[in-house]
Design a protein around this motif. Structure first.
Motif, PDB file in Angstrom:
ATOM      1  N   PRO A  71       0.818  -1.230   0.000  1.00 56.31           N
ATOM      2  CA  PRO A  71       0.000   0.000   0.000  1.00 56.31           C
ATOM      3  C   PRO A  71       0.845   1.271   0.000  1.00 56.31           C
ATOM      4  N   GLU A  72       1.973   1.247   0.718  1.00 59.46           N
ATOM      5  CA  GLU A  72       2.845   2.417   0.742  1.00 59.46           C
ATOM      6  C   GLU A  72       3.492   2.643  -0.617  1.00 59.46           C
ATOM      7  N   ARG A  73       3.902   1.568  -1.281  1.00 62.84           N
ATOM      8  CA  ARG A  73       4.496   1.695  -2.611  1.00 62.84           C
ATOM      9  C   ARG A  73       3.476   2.214  -3.607  1.00 62.84           C
ATOM     10  N   THR A  74       2.251   1.724  -3.494  1.00 60.74           N
ATOM     11  CA  THR A  74       1.197   2.172  -4.406  1.00 60.74           C
ATOM     12  C   THR A  74       0.944   3.662  -4.231  1.00 60.74           C
ATOM     13  N   ALA A  75       0.911   4.105  -2.992  1.00 63.69           N
ATOM     14  CA  ALA A  75       0.704   5.536  -2.731  1.00 63.69           C
ATOM     15  C   ALA A  75       1.877   6.353  -3.257  1.00 63.69           C
ATOM     16  N   LEU A  76       3.098   5.842  -3.074  1.00 65.96           N
ATOM     17  CA  LEU A  76       4.269   6.562  -3.573  1.00 65.96           C
ATOM     18  C   LEU A  76       4.261   6.616  -5.096  1.00 65.96           C
TER      19      LEU A  76
ATOM     20  N   SER B 216      -3.308  -8.353  -1.992  1.00 72.28           N
ATOM     21  CA  SER B 216      -4.149  -8.114  -3.167  1.00 72.28           C
ATOM     22  C   SER B 216      -3.472  -7.108  -4.072  1.00 72.28           C
ATOM     23  N   ASP B 217      -3.677  -7.279  -5.367  1.00 74.73           N
ATOM     24  CA  ASP B 217      -3.106  -6.323  -6.322  1.00 74.73           C
ATOM     25  C   ASP B 217      -4.163  -5.396  -6.895  1.00 74.73           C
ATOM     26  N   THR B 218      -5.371  -5.419  -6.313  1.00 75.43           N
ATOM     27  CA  THR B 218      -6.466  -4.645  -6.886  1.00 75.43           C
ATOM     28  C   THR B 218      -6.150  -3.156  -6.921  1.00 75.43           C
ATOM     29  N   ALA B 219      -5.615  -2.628  -5.825  1.00 78.29           N
ATOM     30  CA  ALA B 219      -5.330  -1.195  -5.779  1.00 78.29           C
ATOM     31  C   ALA B 219      -4.251  -0.820  -6.787  1.00 78.29           C
ATOM     32  N   ALA B 220      -3.226  -1.679  -6.917  1.00 80.65           N
ATOM     33  CA  ALA B 220      -2.162  -1.406  -7.886  1.00 80.65           C
ATOM     34  C   ALA B 220      -2.717  -1.426  -9.301  1.00 80.65           C
TER      35      ALA B 220
ATOM     36  N   ARG C  59       0.265  -7.909 -13.828  1.00 83.78           N
ATOM     37  CA  ARG C  59      -1.087  -8.009 -13.272  1.00 83.78           C
ATOM     38  C   ARG C  59      -2.015  -8.748 -14.230  1.00 83.78           C
ATOM     39  N   VAL C  60      -1.790  -8.619 -15.524  1.00 78.91           N
ATOM     40  CA  VAL C  60      -2.579  -9.377 -16.494  1.00 78.91           C
ATOM     41  C   VAL C  60      -2.292 -10.869 -16.364  1.00 78.91           C
ATOM     42  N   MET C  61      -1.022 -11.223 -16.247  1.00 81.53           N
ATOM     43  CA  MET C  61      -0.667 -12.633 -16.131  1.00 81.53           C
ATOM     44  C   MET C  61      -1.137 -13.229 -14.807  1.00 81.53           C
TER      45      MET C  61
END
Length: 225
Positions: A54-59, A87-91, A118-120
């Motif tokens: 989550p922190e990486r996604t926000a960054l 989960s990778d949904t947010a990314a 994410r597709v794979m």
């Protein structure tokens, strides 16, 4: 780590004298710092180790929103990971907001490298990519093929992966009617990579569709045949 901290780190590794040449090479009007790719890789590696998903996604979101060329490259690299837990949904959702803003091959390719993981991880996401195939935005249309590129690189694909690969080849067949250089290049690239694992399938594609392709795209597709 805030986006401002990350931008400062990118600037600290920059060579301002390189910036004009980088902007010219990438044909971008975005602010360029002149930070070389190896330096971006080193910084991203440290950030990935120190931050939760989550922190990486926000960054990544903050870096992308800055609009700086190297920051967008770094944002994409932060999201390039084969497995994401829990989960990778947010990314995935974040990266989908980036696609309409693609404006050059370098940022688009780095972002598509992240998208392809994410597709794979979930092949139903090809439904989203298929929607891009009719886009009037060059880079969105191209991204459908580039984000599905790992399917062309499978040595021993599973049945569902073969079906997915055929689906993407159907998109590529339609793309042969588009004369845009970057679209033709993407078709040639996809076929070239597939030819290393299924040369006969590429030959069959070219037998049917090469007449509509630009000569350079046919050469690209045939490179390893």
């Amino acid at each position: 780590m805030t986006p401002e901290d990350a931008l400062s780190a990118l600037r600290a590794q920059s060579d301002p004298e390189r910036a004009p040449g980088m902007a010219a090479y990438h044909k971008t009007d975005r602010p360029c710092l002149g930070t070389p790719n190896p330096a971006i890789n080193d910084l991203v590696k440290d950030w990935r180790q120190d931050l939760s998903l989550p922190e990486r996604t926000a960054l990544a979101d903050g870096l992308w929103q800055s609009g700086v060329f190297e920051a967008r490259i770094a944002a994409a690299k932060l999201m390039t990971q084969a497995r994401m837990r829990p989960s990778d949904t947010a990314a995935w959702d974040l990266m989908l907001t980036w696609v309409p803003e693609f404006d050059g091959w370098a940022i688009a390719d780095h972002a598509c490298s992240a998208l392809s993981r994410r597709v794979m991880a979930d092949l139903t996401r090809l439904d989203t990519l298929e929607g891009w195939t009719t886009s009037d935005h060059l880079w969105t249309k191209r991204a459908a093929l580039v984000a599905a590129l790992p399917l062309a690189r499978l040595s021993i694909p599973k049945p569902e992966e073969i079906a997915a690969r055929e689906r993407v080849l159907g998109w590529a067949a339609g793309y042969t009617q588009d004369g845009a250089w970057f679209i033709q290049k993407a078709v040639g690239w996809w076929l070239r990579d597939l030819s290393k694992h299924d040369a006969d399938r590429v030959r069959a594609f070219l037998e049917t569709h090469s007449v509509a392709m630009k000569p350079f795209a046919v050469r690209e597709a045939s490179k390893y045949l």
